[in-house]
Design an enzyme around this catalytic site. Structure first.
Site, PDB file in Angstrom:
ATOM      1  N   ALA A  71       0.811  -1.126   0.031  1.00 47.39           N
ATOM      2  CA  ALA A  71       0.084   0.016   0.014  1.00 47.39           C
ATOM      3  C   ALA A  71       0.847   1.219   0.169  1.00 47.39           C
ATOM      4  CB  ALA A  71      -0.891   0.112   1.242  1.00 47.39           C
ATOM      5  N   TYR A 107       7.878 -13.011 -15.321  1.00 48.46           N
ATOM      6  CA  TYR A 107       6.535 -11.949 -14.695  1.00 48.46           C
ATOM      7  C   TYR A 107       5.307 -12.927 -15.106  1.00 48.46           C
ATOM      8  CZ  TYR A 107       3.217  -8.417 -13.744  1.00 48.46           C
ATOM      9  OH  TYR A 107       2.147  -7.765 -13.415  1.00 48.46           O
TER      10      TYR A 107
HETATM   11  P1  NAP Z   1       3.777  -0.310  -7.459  1.00 43.03           P
HETATM   12  O1  NAP Z   1       3.113   1.119  -7.831  1.00 43.03           O
HETATM   13  O2  NAP Z   1       5.341  -0.488  -8.125  1.00 43.03           O
HETATM   14  O3  NAP Z   1       3.157  -1.003  -6.184  1.00 43.03           O
HETATM   15  C1  NAP Z   1       3.941  -1.921  -5.713  1.00 43.03           C
HETATM   16  C2  NAP Z   1       3.654  -2.067  -4.194  1.00 43.03           C
HETATM   17  O4  NAP Z   1       3.825  -3.447  -4.016  1.00 43.03           O
HETATM   18  C3  NAP Z   1       4.300  -1.169  -3.293  1.00 43.03           C
HETATM   19  O5  NAP Z   1       3.518  -0.736  -2.381  1.00 43.03           O
HETATM   20  C4  NAP Z   1       5.501  -2.196  -3.036  1.00 43.03           C
HETATM   21  O6  NAP Z   1       5.717  -1.502  -1.658  1.00 43.03           O
HETATM   22  C5  NAP Z   1       4.920  -3.528  -2.841  1.00 43.03           C
HETATM   23  N1  NAP Z   1       5.904  -4.588  -2.803  1.00 43.03           N
HETATM   24  C6  NAP Z   1       6.846  -4.841  -3.628  1.00 43.03           C
HETATM   25  N2  NAP Z   1       7.617  -5.613  -3.301  1.00 43.03           N
HETATM   26  C7  NAP Z   1       7.309  -6.019  -1.933  1.00 43.03           C
HETATM   27  C8  NAP Z   1       7.897  -6.822  -1.257  1.00 43.03           C
HETATM   28  N3  NAP Z   1       8.816  -7.610  -1.126  1.00 43.03           N
HETATM   29  N4  NAP Z   1       7.336  -6.651   0.200  1.00 43.03           N
HETATM   30  C9  NAP Z   1       6.003  -5.881   0.419  1.00 43.03           C
HETATM   31  N5  NAP Z   1       5.714  -5.179  -0.436  1.00 43.03           N
HETATM   32  C10 NAP Z   1       6.156  -5.336  -1.729  1.00 43.03           C
HETATM   33  O7  NAP Z   1       2.997  -1.106  -8.613  1.00 43.03           O
HETATM   34  P2  NAP Z   1       1.362  -1.415  -9.115  1.00 43.03           P
HETATM   35  O8  NAP Z   1       1.079  -1.022 -10.404  1.00 43.03           O
HETATM   36  O9  NAP Z   1       0.238  -0.582  -7.866  1.00 43.03           O
HETATM   37  O10 NAP Z   1       1.216  -3.026  -8.746  1.00 43.03           O
HETATM   38  C11 NAP Z   1       0.199  -3.549  -7.721  1.00 43.03           C
HETATM   39  C12 NAP Z   1      -0.041  -4.847  -8.331  1.00 43.03           C
HETATM   40  O11 NAP Z   1      -0.818  -4.722  -9.566  1.00 43.03           O
HETATM   41  C13 NAP Z   1       1.205  -6.028  -8.266  1.00 43.03           C
HETATM   42  O12 NAP Z   1       0.956  -7.215  -8.219  1.00 43.03           O
HETATM   43  C14 NAP Z   1       1.163  -5.931 -10.047  1.00 43.03           C
HETATM   44  O13 NAP Z   1       1.934  -7.067 -10.470  1.00 43.03           O
HETATM   45  C15 NAP Z   1      -0.292  -5.689 -10.378  1.00 43.03           C
HETATM   46  N6  NAP Z   1      -0.480  -5.114 -11.801  1.00 43.03           N
HETATM   47  C16 NAP Z   1       0.241  -3.976 -12.209  1.00 43.03           C
HETATM   48  C17 NAP Z   1      -0.034  -3.364 -13.330  1.00 43.03           C
HETATM   49  C18 NAP Z   1       0.312  -1.974 -13.952  1.00 43.03           C
HETATM   50  O14 NAP Z   1       0.304  -1.808 -15.056  1.00 43.03           O
HETATM   51  N7  NAP Z   1       0.670  -1.408 -13.006  1.00 43.03           N
HETATM   52  C19 NAP Z   1      -1.027  -4.219 -14.242  1.00 43.03           C
HETATM   53  C20 NAP Z   1      -1.289  -5.618 -13.867  1.00 43.03           C
HETATM   54  C21 NAP Z   1      -1.377  -5.945 -12.538  1.00 43.03           C
HETATM   55  P3  NAP Z   1       7.380  -1.482  -1.058  1.00 43.03           P
HETATM   56  O15 NAP Z   1       8.112  -1.023  -2.233  1.00 43.03           O
HETATM   57  O16 NAP Z   1       7.390  -0.309  -0.147  1.00 43.03           O
HETATM   58  O17 NAP Z   1       7.764  -2.623  -0.497  1.00 43.03           O
END
Ligand code: NAP
Length: 259
Positions: free
Chosen positions: A13, A156
């Protein structure tokens, strides 16, 4: 805990979809548990949600890849007598976009450990709590990449195919309960996602979205909120959502049609 409001647990978050989702539920008056690794960002969001929406917010900074940390976190929420009403398994990432012969094995391990194993650790423990009260909902962030492989996406893609398979299998496991399981599969959402994928290279990250009115984190939070607000008899198993300018991984219109 004295409150009878719902408790919504959102992993990842500190940014993007998780941040917006936590805010969406707080706006609705739900109590929130937020996690991620960056403690300063969690604290900032917790303060904001408490101040703006007058809800209870608990934050825990830990790395979801580490089983011992996840166990410790779940023990802490248990010690507060909290069983989450909803777990949003959002924490996740992509690293690199190299072909199989060039890709970094360390990147693969980070994606597998975060997107699959981390998700499984927390799900295992939280579902056990939910089953005891026969109540709850798990919403997993899958991806369009859970359906459509792409060049350079091998691991991925594999992690998101796994999230899709895990969601389906958990739905079967929970057929005798009231617990619902949903996977939300977005196409392009403009968050920190691409910047993380390209190791902080913002220009490369921005080029991914050239000419496209992408989905926003708020769009996905809206969908998550909608699914979680349906009557308990309704179990939405999968939702795929893309920008209007993206109809598949590769069918993309970059002509700025909404600008
Ligand atoms: P984001 O802005 O990079 O956010 C990712 C979040 O995951 C951050 O809060 C990060 O927090 C947390 N995270 C990553 N590694 C972690 C770890 N080892 N432990 C705890 N927390 C962790 O990306 P987002 O786009 O919001 O992505 C959220 C989800 O949606 C992901 O599962 C992604 O695969 C999926 N998704 C995204 C897209 C897209 O186009 N953006 C499309 C399809 C699916 P910290 O860095 O503070 O740990």
């Amino acid at each position: 805990m004295s409150s009878t409001k719902r408790w919504i647990l959102v992993t990842g978050a500190t940014a993007g979809i998780g941040y917006s989702t936590a805010e969406m539920f707080a706006k609705n008056g739900d109590n929130i548990i937020i996690t991620g690794r960056r403690e300063d960002k969690l604290k900032e969001l917790a303060d904001k949600l408490q101040k703006d929406y007058n809800v209870e917010v608990i934050y825990y900074a830990f790395d979801i890849k580490l089983k011992s940390e996840v166990l410790k976190f779940v023990d802490e929420i248990k010690s507060k007598n909290i069983t989450p009403d909803l777990l949003v398994n959002n924490a996740g990432l992509s690293r690199g976009l190299d072909k199989i012969q060039d890709a970094s094995i360390d990147d693969w391990e980070e994606m597998i450990d975060t997107n699959i194993k981390g998700l499984l650790y927390i799900t295992r423990l939280v579902v056990e709590m939910m089953v005891k009260v026969d109540k709850g909902h798990i919403i997993n962030l899958g991806s369009i990449a859970a359906y459509q492989p792409y060049t350079g996406g091998s691991v991925y893609n594999a992690t998101k195919f796994a999230v899709r398979a895990i969601s389906d299998a958990i739905n079967l496991d929970l057929v005798d309960t009231k617990i619902r399981v949903t996977a939300v599969h977005p196409g392009m959402v403009d968050t920190e996602f691409s910047t993380v994928r390209f190791g902080g290279d913002k220009d490369r990250a921005n080029s991914v979205y050239n000419g496209i009115d992408t989905l926003t984190a708020d769009d996905i939070a809206d969908i998550i909120f909608y699914v979680a607000s349906l009557p308990e008899r309704v179990n939405v198993q999968h939702i795929m959502v893309t920008p209007t300018q993206q109809r598949s991984i590769n069918a993309i219109n970059r002509n700025n049609i909404f600008k």
